[in-house]
Structure formats: C-alpha cells, structure tokens
Design a protein around this motif. Sequence first.
Motif, mmCIF file in Angstrom:
data_model
loop_
_atom_site.group_PDB
_atom_site.id
_atom_site.type_symbol
_atom_site.label_atom_id
_atom_site.label_comp_id
_atom_site.label_asym_id
_atom_site.label_seq_id
_atom_site.Cartn_x
_atom_site.Cartn_y
_atom_site.Cartn_z
ATOM 1 N N PRO A 1 0.795 -1.242 0.000
ATOM 2 C CA PRO A 1 0.000 0.000 0.000
ATOM 3 C C PRO A 1 0.818 1.278 0.000
ATOM 4 O O PRO A 1 0.322 2.320 -0.422
ATOM 5 N N ASN A 2 2.052 1.246 0.447
ATOM 6 C CA ASN A 2 2.846 2.470 0.543
ATOM 7 C C ASN A 2 3.930 2.548 -0.518
ATOM 8 O O ASN A 2 4.890 3.314 -0.390
ATOM 9 N N LYS A 3 3.774 1.735 -1.562
ATOM 10 C CA LYS A 3 4.772 1.713 -2.621
ATOM 11 C C LYS A 3 4.172 2.229 -3.930
ATOM 12 O O LYS A 3 2.953 2.208 -4.134
ATOM 13 N N GLU A 4 5.047 2.659 -4.823
ATOM 14 C CA GLU A 4 4.616 3.198 -6.106
ATOM 15 C C GLU A 4 4.646 2.113 -7.176
ATOM 16 O O GLU A 4 5.657 1.443 -7.367
ATOM 17 N N TYR A 5 3.519 1.949 -7.854
ATOM 18 C CA TYR A 5 3.482 1.031 -8.990
ATOM 19 C C TYR A 5 4.022 1.767 -10.211
ATOM 20 O O TYR A 5 3.538 2.830 -10.582
ATOM 21 N N THR A 6 5.052 1.189 -10.857
ATOM 22 C CA THR A 6 5.718 1.865 -11.969
ATOM 23 C C THR A 6 5.462 1.210 -13.312
ATOM 24 O O THR A 6 5.813 1.782 -14.345
ATOM 25 N N GLY A 7 4.877 0.040 -13.306
ATOM 26 C CA GLY A 7 4.732 -0.717 -14.548
ATOM 27 C C GLY A 7 5.806 -1.756 -14.713
ATOM 28 O O GLY A 7 5.735 -2.610 -15.609
ATOM 29 N N PHE A 8 6.820 -1.706 -13.845
ATOM 30 C CA PHE A 8 7.847 -2.759 -13.788
ATOM 31 C C PHE A 8 8.446 -2.739 -12.383
ATOM 32 O O PHE A 8 9.454 -2.093 -12.123
ATOM 33 N N ASN A 9 7.763 -3.465 -11.496
ATOM 34 C CA ASN A 9 8.224 -3.585 -10.115
ATOM 35 C C ASN A 9 8.692 -5.005 -9.861
ATOM 36 O O ASN A 9 8.064 -5.971 -10.296
ATOM 37 N N PHE A 10 9.804 -5.108 -9.143
ATOM 38 C CA PHE A 10 10.322 -6.397 -8.705
ATOM 39 C C PHE A 10 9.953 -6.533 -7.233
ATOM 40 O O PHE A 10 10.542 -5.882 -6.381
ATOM 41 N N PHE A 11 8.941 -7.358 -6.940
ATOM 42 C CA PHE A 11 8.264 -7.300 -5.648
ATOM 43 C C PHE A 11 7.806 -5.852 -5.462
ATOM 44 O O PHE A 11 7.180 -5.293 -6.363
ATOM 45 N N ASP A 12 8.133 -5.237 -4.325
ATOM 46 C CA ASP A 12 7.705 -3.851 -4.118
ATOM 47 C C ASP A 12 8.773 -2.846 -4.507
ATOM 48 O O ASP A 12 8.596 -1.638 -4.345
ATOM 49 N N SER A 13 9.898 -3.323 -5.045
ATOM 50 C CA SER A 13 10.962 -2.404 -5.449
ATOM 51 C C SER A 13 10.761 -1.957 -6.895
ATOM 52 O O SER A 13 9.960 -2.534 -7.635
ATOM 53 N N LYS A 14 11.501 -0.925 -7.282
ATOM 54 C CA LYS A 14 11.442 -0.414 -8.647
ATOM 55 C C LYS A 14 12.594 -0.987 -9.466
ATOM 56 O O LYS A 14 13.707 -1.150 -8.958
ATOM 57 N N ASP B 1 16.139 -1.178 -6.843
ATOM 58 C CA ASP B 1 16.490 -0.242 -5.765
ATOM 59 C C ASP B 1 16.278 -0.847 -4.377
ATOM 60 O O ASP B 1 16.130 -0.114 -3.399
ATOM 61 N N GLN B 2 16.268 -2.182 -4.295
ATOM 62 C CA GLN B 2 16.028 -2.825 -3.002
ATOM 63 C C GLN B 2 16.734 -4.177 -2.950
ATOM 64 O O GLN B 2 16.792 -4.896 -3.944
ATOM 65 N N VAL B 3 17.276 -4.492 -1.797
ATOM 66 C CA VAL B 3 17.879 -5.812 -1.563
ATOM 67 C C VAL B 3 16.765 -6.759 -1.131
ATOM 68 O O VAL B 3 15.990 -6.442 -0.219
ATOM 69 N N ASN B 4 16.687 -7.903 -1.770
ATOM 70 C CA ASN B 4 15.610 -8.849 -1.476
ATOM 71 C C ASN B 4 16.165 -10.166 -0.959
ATOM 72 O O ASN B 4 16.946 -10.837 -1.642
ATOM 73 N N LEU B 5 15.755 -10.519 0.251
ATOM 74 C CA LEU B 5 16.045 -11.842 0.791
ATOM 75 C C LEU B 5 14.974 -12.818 0.295
ATOM 76 O O LEU B 5 13.861 -12.407 -0.059
#
Length: 756
Positions: free
Chosen positions: A202-215, A232-236
Amino acid sequence: MKKTLHYYLLVLPLLALLFGCSSDVYDEYYGRPENLEDPIFQRLEAKGNFKNFTALIEKAGYKDILGKSGYWTVFAPNDDAFAKYFQEHGISDVTKIDDATAAKIVKYAIVYNAFKEDRLSDYQSAKGWVEGSAFRRRTAYYDGFVIKTIKGEQKVVIGINRNFGAASYVPGDNNNKYVTYFMKEYFQANSLSSYDFNFFYPNKEYTGFNFFDSKVLVADGIAENGVFHEVDQVNLPLMNIDQYLEQDSNLGANSKFSLFRKILENNLVTYVLNQSATTAYYNYTGKTDNVYIKTYDPILTFAPNNENFIKAEDNDGQSSGYTLIVPENAPLQTFVDNILLKHYASIDLLPKYVFQDVINAHMVQGSVWPSKNALLNGLKEGLTFNFNTDITDRKVLSNGFFYGSNKVQKSNIFYTVYTSAYLDPSYGFATRLFNEGSGYKELISNINTRFTLLLPSDATLINLGFNYDTRNQYWTYNATGVSETGSAARSRLLRLFYNCIILSPKGELDNIATSSGIIRTGDSEIPGEYIRWSNNKVYAAGDDALGTSVNIIGKEIQENGITYYVDKFPQFSTELQGLVIKRLATSNAQFNSFYQYLLNSTVYFPASGKIDGVELGTSYTFIVPNNAAIAKAVADGVLPASNNPTIQGEKDLVADFIRYHIIVNRTASNDGLSTGLFETLRKDSKGEKTYLQVSSVAGTSSVPGTLSFKDNSDTSTSTNPNPVPNPAANLIISGGNNLADRSLIHLVDNYLKFTE
C-alpha cells in the motif's frame, strides 16, 4: 576399402590447409567477437554502482558462474539499495553480511535463463511463448535440508516438491523458490491495475515494472551470459506459504493463524522417510541422518511447502501460483464450536474428511488477484470473501499469495442439508454413500437449490440389514433370505436413498406435520419417484404395498432446506403394477371396469400381475378411465361390449386400448413438472411410436393442480379428413396419484382414442 581411401584423400588436404593457416586467421574466425559484451559480473563491476552486490557475489562463490558463459537473468540491487539495507539491519557495511545471507541474497537475485524486459511478462509454455501470461520466474535459491524438532525429536526435513503426497516426490528437483514482478504488459493482458499491486504494497509506487515492491530502475543490461536489471532494493528469499504459517504460529499469543495451522499440522501432515533424499544428504554433508519429507495430504488442493506449481508443464510456475486464505483464530474458533462440533465432543474426534474440506475450502490452485477473486476453491466453489472488508493480512510469498481473513469461507457443505449427515457421527453411513461418487454430495450441497432430505441413522441402516465392511471396503446387506456384498448391496442402498432426496423449491414439505401431498424425489440426474406425506408420515410405493409408513422423528433447518430424521426408509416397491391396479379396483369401484378389461386381455398375466411391455425399475404413467368413461368407450365403438372378448380382432382392440393408456419413461402428476408430448406403450399399424399430449399445472396450498391427457383424435388423416375431437381425459383428484414402482396410476374422466 575404396570408400575409406576416398575419405582420407578428401580429409588430408583439408587438414593440411587448416594447419597451414596462421593462428591469427583461426583466432579471427573462431575467437570472441570484439563487440560482445562482458559477462554479467564484469558488467556490474564496470558500472561502478554495484560494489556491494559484486562483493556478495564473490562471497557467495558465484563470481565464476556469473563471470563466464551461461544464460542468466539477474535482478541486481545497486549500492543505494544496500545503504538502505545496512541501515535497516543495523550493520555498517557489506563485510558484516555473513556467508549464508550473502548466498541467499545472490541466489534469490538470479533467475534461470536470460529475459529482457519485453519477455518477462510472457510464459514459456511447451508450445511456445504465451504473451501477457507470466509474472513469476524460478530462481537459483532453494532451502534444501533443514533441521527441525518434530514432536520432541530432531529430524532433517525437506519440503515436498509435488502436490500428491510422498510418492510424488521427485529426486533432483530442489524445490527452487520463485520471484514475483508486476509488469504493465501482464496487468493489461489480465485486466489488472495498480490496485492489485498496492493491495499487497500500500505504501509503494506502482511503476509498470516492479520487482516485488521495489522499482526496476534500469532494465535490459546486456551481457555475454545473460541480462541484468537494476533494482532499488535488496531482497532476501521470501517464505513460502508453509513457512509463513509456521512463523506466525511461533508468535505465541500474538499469532493470528495458529488454529488453522494446528488443524493442518495435526491432521494433514506427515513426515515420510525418503531414501533418495537421505542419500543426497549424505553425499552433500557426509552425515548419515535420515531425511524426512514434510508431506501434505494428497487430497489437498496443493502442498503449502511446494515451491513448484502443478508441473503440468516445467515452467507453469511462471504463469500462476497458489492462493491460501486463512481465517484468523477468533472467527475460526467460532466456526469450529458452532458448526463443526455441533455433534462432536472435541475437534480431535472429527473425521479426516472434515479437515480436508475445511482446508480445501480456503485453497485455490491459482493466483487470486485482489480485484479478480473469480477462481474456484478446492471444493469447486466460488470464494465468499469481500476483499475490501474481510482481508486483514496480505502477502506475496515465494509460492503464491497469502490472505488473512476475519471470516471463514462459507462453504456449502457446512450449511446445507448435506451437513446434517456430514457433521453428525450418527449418520456416517449416509455421509459415506453421499461421498462415494454417487452425485448426491454435489446435488444436496448446492446452496442455491432447496431440498428436503429424509435421513436415516446408522442404527436404522444396521437394523435394516446394511453395513459397511471397512476391511474389504464394500457395502453389505443381510436380511431374511438375502445376502449381498459390494455393488449389489450398494445399489440396493442407493435405490432406497433415491426416495430420500426431494427437490422442494417452494418448501412443499416445510410443514410436513400438518400438511399432506405428493412430490417427486430425486432430480434430472437421480432417478427418484413419487412419494406421499401426511401428518408427519411419509409413504413410498413399497409402503403402500406393505401397509407401512415412515415416521418423522426430528428435523434440522439448513440454509438450502430441511433435513427430516426418519425411523426407516421410504420403501421402493417390487409389486408389479398390474397388481396395484387390481388392488385399486378392490378399494375403489371406479377402477373396476378398466381392470376387468385388463384382467381378460392378452397383455396381462393374472398369476403374476405383469403387463406385457411393462418392467420394474422403469418409469410409467397409467391412465385409468373411470367406469363412465369405459362405458362411453364401448358406446363409441372404441372397446368391445364384452370385457372378455373371444374374437381376435376385439382382443387386439382391447390390447391396443390398454397400451395407449400407458405412458412410458415418464411419470406425470398434477405438479406442473410434466407437460409435453409423451410416448405411449402402443405402436401404430406401421410399428411406429404413438404419443399423448400431457398438460400439468401446479396447484396451491388450497387449490389442487390439474393434469390432463389429450389423444390425437383431432388429427386429420387421409382416411378421416374431418375428425371429431375426443375431449381430454382429466385427472380425478380423489382417484389420482396412486403409487407404484417408479409409476403413478391416475383415475381420469375420459378415455383416450388413437386415430391412424
């Protein structure tokens, strides 16, 4: 020999030419092209803003893999992403990340095969690319062997990698985890929107190409061995559904879903020793511990620890995942107390099939998007959740979507007349029969159709001679002079239950204690017959023949009707229909004239009561003209004056008359259910079928319905161009709706005349 010599004569000059060439020419032709990009690792190094990620690649031992040939996609977090990661985890720099965590971050960023942005939304099916059908990809990361304490004992455990129990486990399939991305092309193709992304984030921006909730900041970094996308995010690695439920249960008093998991773990999970996994563990670690597969009941829609999808195709996990909607502890406990334990002392006493159904009601073998919850659950029912008001938790996990809910799925099997047997141990035989593929379960658990169910207890069935042999897995029947097992006993029991399932859309039997009437049992799929009811008693054709009745001893109101508990079955009849007509002629003189013609006809066998062409187990309607109508038929020359004629032509006239008054394969009553052109037992002079027009109109509680039969006497023929219509034969209420084997016998006010 000639062929061999010819071969060498050709090859030797070529070899001489090859080795005569300079190494420069060879390198120019076979060497690495100058314009070929470096491998992924070198490309990331050269970029300059992936220093932390490349350091982890080296620490994880993947420099050699990503630094040489191959075919990979890497979702690479940049250094700014790691700066956020360090702050969130309270560490100073990349050196503080241990080897195990480094391996998790790196492996979960690596996807098998190389995919540019324009292919990530396409599904690699066995038949080729399916555009706009993918939002997931399989990664290089898997959990592998895990040491867990199971009932106080430490065990080495791995997750099942298929959905159908321990036997379906596939050695060598590591159960690799998936990543999820949200792309404009997939959303457009599947009528999704930013709402579906923001429902999870809910607090993230949808860009049209998101990897999980990251851009994805920069897509399509091309390398010799694949493609990399800057994120723009490290994903475990994400948890799968099984792991998420386990984590929640470990929260103790703060757990929201522990009751659901307890039902799963205590009743539908087994740990099965697997030799191939044990061998693999030894080869990997040198340890001799046994390895157990955590296996879910194969009846479940999916195994929550299976990272693969259904594996109908190798890559089907690209296009879909699982969905589990889990009710919170409070609403689930209320459901257990008020619904499941209505007739059981504790949850531990419930049959296994109840647990299977409770869980399957909340499982979907597919991805249920928040805006499109149209998929069916594991019980083939629509979901009953309002995603705007009922969902309290939502997670994208490695093998699917998880939703927490403040409600329990309102499954039909817990709120219909089927439930009366299903959740009461006193009616286990009925439940078993309903569940055995008879079609009864699906029929009477339809919440949108109203039924009346007559339900005998196990004790009643045993008293009637029925039982179920659990050792041999078949039904038995033992009564005076009769002993049956298997399909014969089951068929007998099914036939009895035919008369217990009643489609009652208007609540016809809701006031069975103070009303009376006749109604058809079964439906178009189940071959029922008519029964009568009056003042808390029910009668089928067999009861009329035997002089017995069925007593209503209790009831339970359900959302799709009423269950009446009964002290015995309505009995089907083995009495031939001719004997029923004989009995009616004795009790009601208006049947007598017809019966006398029948008795002396060539189609009747008085010793047995059989009518030629009429068989037990087939539906019929017998139309019996009253005495006045028979007299009119004689006066009109349709019947001979004598009911026992000696002339063959008159005998044939009587036989055809009787056959024309018997409708085959249909049972008509004055309930509005049977209107149309119906075949009779009579054939015309050419051997063709003959028909009657039947008109049935349902009545009300105060006014009985009507039923009429019209012959073809108003049909113009070459021999009778100006026909005189014979009036319709109308049901006489006081003499109608008499029960026989799958048949009704009606007294009517006119005869039927066939015109050639």
